[in-house]
Design an enzyme around this catalytic site. Structure first.
Site, PDB file in Angstrom:
ATOM      1  N   GLU A  37       0.370   6.785 -21.082  1.00  0.00           N
ATOM      2  CA  GLU A  37       0.664   8.205 -21.267  1.00  0.00           C
ATOM      3  C   GLU A  37       1.999   8.463 -20.563  1.00  0.00           C
ATOM      4  OE1 GLU A  37      -2.307  10.926 -19.741  1.00  0.00           O
ATOM      5  OE2 GLU A  37      -1.059  12.654 -20.299  1.00  0.00           O
ATOM      6  N   ARG A 262      -9.341  -3.220 -13.284  1.00  0.00           N
ATOM      7  CA  ARG A 262      -8.003  -2.737 -12.970  1.00  0.00           C
ATOM      8  C   ARG A 262      -7.533  -3.355 -11.661  1.00  0.00           C
ATOM      9  NH1 ARG A 262      -7.548   2.618 -14.077  1.00  0.00           N
ATOM     10  NH2 ARG A 262      -5.864   3.027 -12.639  1.00  0.00           N
ATOM     11  N   LYS A 272      -0.754   7.347 -11.183  1.00  0.00           N
ATOM     12  CA  LYS A 272       0.481   8.078 -11.482  1.00  0.00           C
ATOM     13  C   LYS A 272       0.464   9.461 -10.851  1.00  0.00           C
ATOM     14  CE  LYS A 272       0.995   6.534 -16.181  1.00  0.00           C
ATOM     15  NZ  LYS A 272       0.034   7.275 -16.992  1.00  0.00           N
TER      16      LYS A 272
HETATM   17  P1  ATP Z   1      -2.871   6.402 -13.823  1.00  0.00           P
HETATM   18  O1  ATP Z   1      -4.211   6.835 -13.326  1.00  0.00           O
HETATM   19  O2  ATP Z   1      -2.052   5.683 -12.827  1.00  0.00           O
HETATM   20  O3  ATP Z   1      -2.124   7.482 -14.531  1.00  0.00           O
HETATM   21  P2  ATP Z   1      -3.733   5.560 -16.315  1.00  0.00           P
HETATM   22  O4  ATP Z   1      -4.770   4.549 -16.608  1.00  0.00           O
HETATM   23  O5  ATP Z   1      -4.069   6.972 -16.542  1.00  0.00           O
HETATM   24  O6  ATP Z   1      -3.203   5.294 -14.882  1.00  0.00           O
HETATM   25  P3  ATP Z   1      -2.146   5.081 -18.594  1.00  0.00           P
HETATM   26  O7  ATP Z   1      -0.775   5.544 -18.852  1.00  0.00           O
HETATM   27  O8  ATP Z   1      -3.234   5.639 -19.398  1.00  0.00           O
HETATM   28  O9  ATP Z   1      -2.394   5.284 -17.064  1.00  0.00           O
HETATM   29  O10 ATP Z   1      -2.180   3.496 -18.594  1.00  0.00           O
HETATM   30  C1  ATP Z   1      -1.776   2.650 -19.645  1.00  0.00           C
HETATM   31  C2  ATP Z   1      -2.573   1.389 -19.556  1.00  0.00           C
HETATM   32  O11 ATP Z   1      -2.413   0.786 -18.276  1.00  0.00           O
HETATM   33  C3  ATP Z   1      -4.041   1.672 -19.742  1.00  0.00           C
HETATM   34  O12 ATP Z   1      -4.553   0.755 -20.687  1.00  0.00           O
HETATM   35  C4  ATP Z   1      -4.628   1.470 -18.375  1.00  0.00           C
HETATM   36  O13 ATP Z   1      -5.942   1.017 -18.428  1.00  0.00           O
HETATM   37  C5  ATP Z   1      -3.677   0.451 -17.754  1.00  0.00           C
HETATM   38  N1  ATP Z   1      -3.704   0.568 -16.299  1.00  0.00           N
HETATM   39  C6  ATP Z   1      -3.452   1.663 -15.561  1.00  0.00           C
HETATM   40  N2  ATP Z   1      -3.649   1.425 -14.248  1.00  0.00           N
HETATM   41  C7  ATP Z   1      -4.019   0.116 -14.149  1.00  0.00           C
HETATM   42  C8  ATP Z   1      -4.383  -0.746 -13.066  1.00  0.00           C
HETATM   43  N3  ATP Z   1      -4.391  -0.318 -11.808  1.00  0.00           N
HETATM   44  N4  ATP Z   1      -4.719  -2.024 -13.349  1.00  0.00           N
HETATM   45  C9  ATP Z   1      -4.699  -2.471 -14.617  1.00  0.00           C
HETATM   46  N5  ATP Z   1      -4.382  -1.721 -15.680  1.00  0.00           N
HETATM   47  C10 ATP Z   1      -4.059  -0.432 -15.466  1.00  0.00           C
HETATM   48 MG    MG Z   2      -4.205   8.389 -17.849  1.00  0.00          MG
END
Ligand code: ATP
Ligand code: MG
Length: 553
Positions: A37, A262, A272
């Site tokens: 995102e 993760r 984020k």
């Molecule tokens: P955040 O909570 O940091 O915003 P998110 O999962 O909401 O992380 P996205 O932009 O949706 O962020 O993430 C894109 C991809 O990266 C998703 O498939 C997510 O599962 C993966 N991802 C995010 N954080 C991690 C992590 N700590 N370890 C492995 N994969 C991750």
């Molecule tokens: Mg997200």
């Protein structure tokens, strides 16, 4: 497809895909996607997902799309989207296609109408609070909404008017009609669309309604013919919904969602939303502060794409959440820089040494190897003069036990140069040492001293030819293993995690260094020329990592 080496370690996802390919599923094709995102800068957690998705595509000669999950216009921006593209490219990956969930808004709308026509979705006019109350709990089933049995015609009419902008935010939502008694709360008639009268970077003011993540994600995957939709474990409970939507819609492809653990890294925060807070509350200088867990922060710190990919390789892909120690990450960059970084001498906290038995205009050029184990790295010239600088902690007036550096009346070798002896210590009015007057043993250049042992070897820089530099030292930004547990962000921050040294002197060869070049400063650590602030006139170096692991203590 990818510029980088394929990810080769075995993992459970590889086993699943191997079986799928062997069975001819999806005609033996492998298509993945990385779906961020654009609501912030990517962090080291995302690197794991990037390496997995792009690495998997590379290994099977498949494809991997970069897809922006841009369904939340209030929090998303072009700045974030551009930074994500830069980060993925910098890591060494090339996407097959760049897609946006918003590319599919029309199709998503049509599919939603199809769900309504099939009696599988309805417009709910309850307030958010009413819906929350009726949702039930983990132990109690939910209660069906009074709007659940609206006719298909009424639902289609209301949904179209939601789209046309006739209603205010929150007046209605579109919900899937699944099972309010399901043990899985995600299946209790989840929201598919909500009204948000807000401008979207790519679709402008066309839409007054935006689709929810769970609905958007599976449909987008199906539209792109993704074969394996790899996501993190928190989506395991969402998988039945992912499959339900695609089953109702009978899309021509039905991707398989597979969850993996993760990344959780000690002394780091990987969210984020919380990382934004670090910047907004000014705990750091910006998104690319070298202490940040963001990809651009780590890049500025001196991490390399190869080291980050190696890190993902070492931690592997598993189904169990586990904390990874910082020393694993640091080990990856240290190992790479130990092999590749040219050696240089730098004095961070200089004291002047005057070698009184050399002529005032003494000039000698030493031709020193750039790398002790790699002849192909060549040599550089290091000038030696009557006055040199050494580091303040390489001299002690009152030495602690086993001290092997310079002491009054003692001898030490200047690295690759002569053995010198400290004859006199000069101090200022406050008692601070300002100068050491020494003599040298002319027979010790390349030879052991006669009749005595000199154990200590210290680094030095010519005072005449040395170049003034700024050096920045970093320690972890957080003072606790899991900063998310702190009562406040401020409480979890080590305010002394950055030390800026402004009076350093480095050997003249470093004047030619360019931004992002790496070096080992002998006996001190691995450094990188700062991406933004380093110039030939004003050299600036960041410490990437210490020479040896400091975590073992
Ligand atoms: P955040 O909570 O940091 O915003 P998110 O999962 O909401 O992380 P996205 O932009 O949706 O962020 O993430 C894109 C991809 O990266 C998703 O498939 C997510 O599962 C993966 N991802 C995010 N954080 C991690 C992590 N700590 N370890 C492995 N994969 C991750
Ligand atoms: Mg997200």
């Amino acid at each position: 497809m990818s510029k980088s080496e394929p990810v080769e370690a075995s993992n459970f996802i590889k086993n699943i895909i191997d079986d799928d390919v062997a069975a001819g599923k999806n005609d033996g094709q492998v298509v993945t996607r990385f779906p961020p995102e654009p609501n912030g800068y990517l962090h080291i957690g995302h690197v794991k997902s990037i390496c997995l998705n792009f690495g998997t595509a590379t290994r099977y000669n498949g494809r991997c799309n970069l897809r922006f999950d841009d369904t939340n216009p209030a929090k998303e921006s072009e700045e974030f989207a551009n930074s994500i593209k830069d980060d993925v490219s910098w890591l060494g990956f090339e996407w097959s296609e760049l897609r946006h969930a918003s590319d599919y808004f029309d199709e998503l709308y049509d599919y939603a109408c199809e769900l309504i026509r099939k009696g599988k979705a309805y417009v709910d006019s309850s307030s958010a609070e009413e819906m929350r109350e009726l949702r039930g709990t983990l132990t109690e089933p939910g209660i069906e909404s009074p709007f659940r049995d609206r006719s298909v015609e009424e639902n289609l009419d209301l949904f179209e008017r939601m789209k046309a902008g006739e209603f205010d935010d929150g007046a209605h939502v579109l919900r899937a009609k699944i099972d309010m008694a399901s043990g899985n709360i995600n299946l209790r008639d989840p929201t598919l669309y909500r009204i948000r009268k807000i401008h979207h970077v790519r679709t402008g003011d066309k839409w007054s309604i935006y689709p929810m993540y769970d609905y958007t994600h599976c449909v987008s995957d199906a539209i792109e013919n993704i074969t394996h939709s790899l996501c993190t474990l928190e989506f395991e409970d969402h998988r039945p919904l992912y499959d339900w939507v695609l089953d109702q819609l009978e899309t021509k492809s039905h991707p398989q969602q597979i969850e993996f653990a993760r990344l959780s890294l000690e002394y780091t925060m990987l969210s984020k939303r919380r990382i934004i807070q670090l910047v907004e509350d000014k705990h750091v200088h910006g998104w690319d502060d070298p202490r940040m867990p963001t990809i651009i922060g780590m890049r500025r710190r001196g991490y390399t794409p190869a080291a980050l990919r190696e890190f993902c390789e070492r931690i592997g892909i598993t189904k169990n959440d586990a904390w990874i120690e910082m020393m694993v990450l640091e080990g990856c960059i240290r190992d790479q820089l130990n092999k590749e970084a040219p050696r240089r001498m730098a004095v961070l906290d200089p004291i002047k040494v005057v070698i009184t038995d050399l002529p005032v205009d003494h000039e000698q050029l030493f031709n020193l190897a750039n790398h002790p184990q790699d002849e192909s790295a060549g040599k550089r010239e290091v000038p030696f003069t009557r006055e040199v600088y050494i580091d303040r902690d390489d001299f002690a007036e009152v030495p602690p036990p086993k001290y092997q550096r310079l002491v009054p009346g003692g001898e030490v070798r200047l690295r690759s140069s002569y053995v010198i002896k400290c004859e006199e210590v000069i101090k200022d009015a406050d008692g601070n040492v300002t100068e050491l007057r020494c003599t040298h043993d002319a027979a010790t250049l390349g030879n052991k001293p006669e009749g005595r042992k000199v154990k200590g070897v210290i680094h030095w820089v010519s005072a005449t030819h040395g170049v003034a530099a700024q050096v920045r030292l970093y320690t972890p930004l957080f003072n606790m293993v899991d900063p998310a547990k702190a009562e406040s962000l401020a409480q979890s921050i080590d305010t002394e995690s950055e030390t800026v040294l402004t009076h350093c002197v480095v050997e003249p060869a470093l004047k030619d260094s360019t931004a992002e070049q790496h070096f080992q400063f002998e006996r001190i650590g691995y450094f990188v020329a700062d991406r933004h602030d380093h110039t030939a006139e004003h050299p600036v170096f960041n410490r990437v990592v210490t020479l040896r692991d400091t975590w073992a203590k």
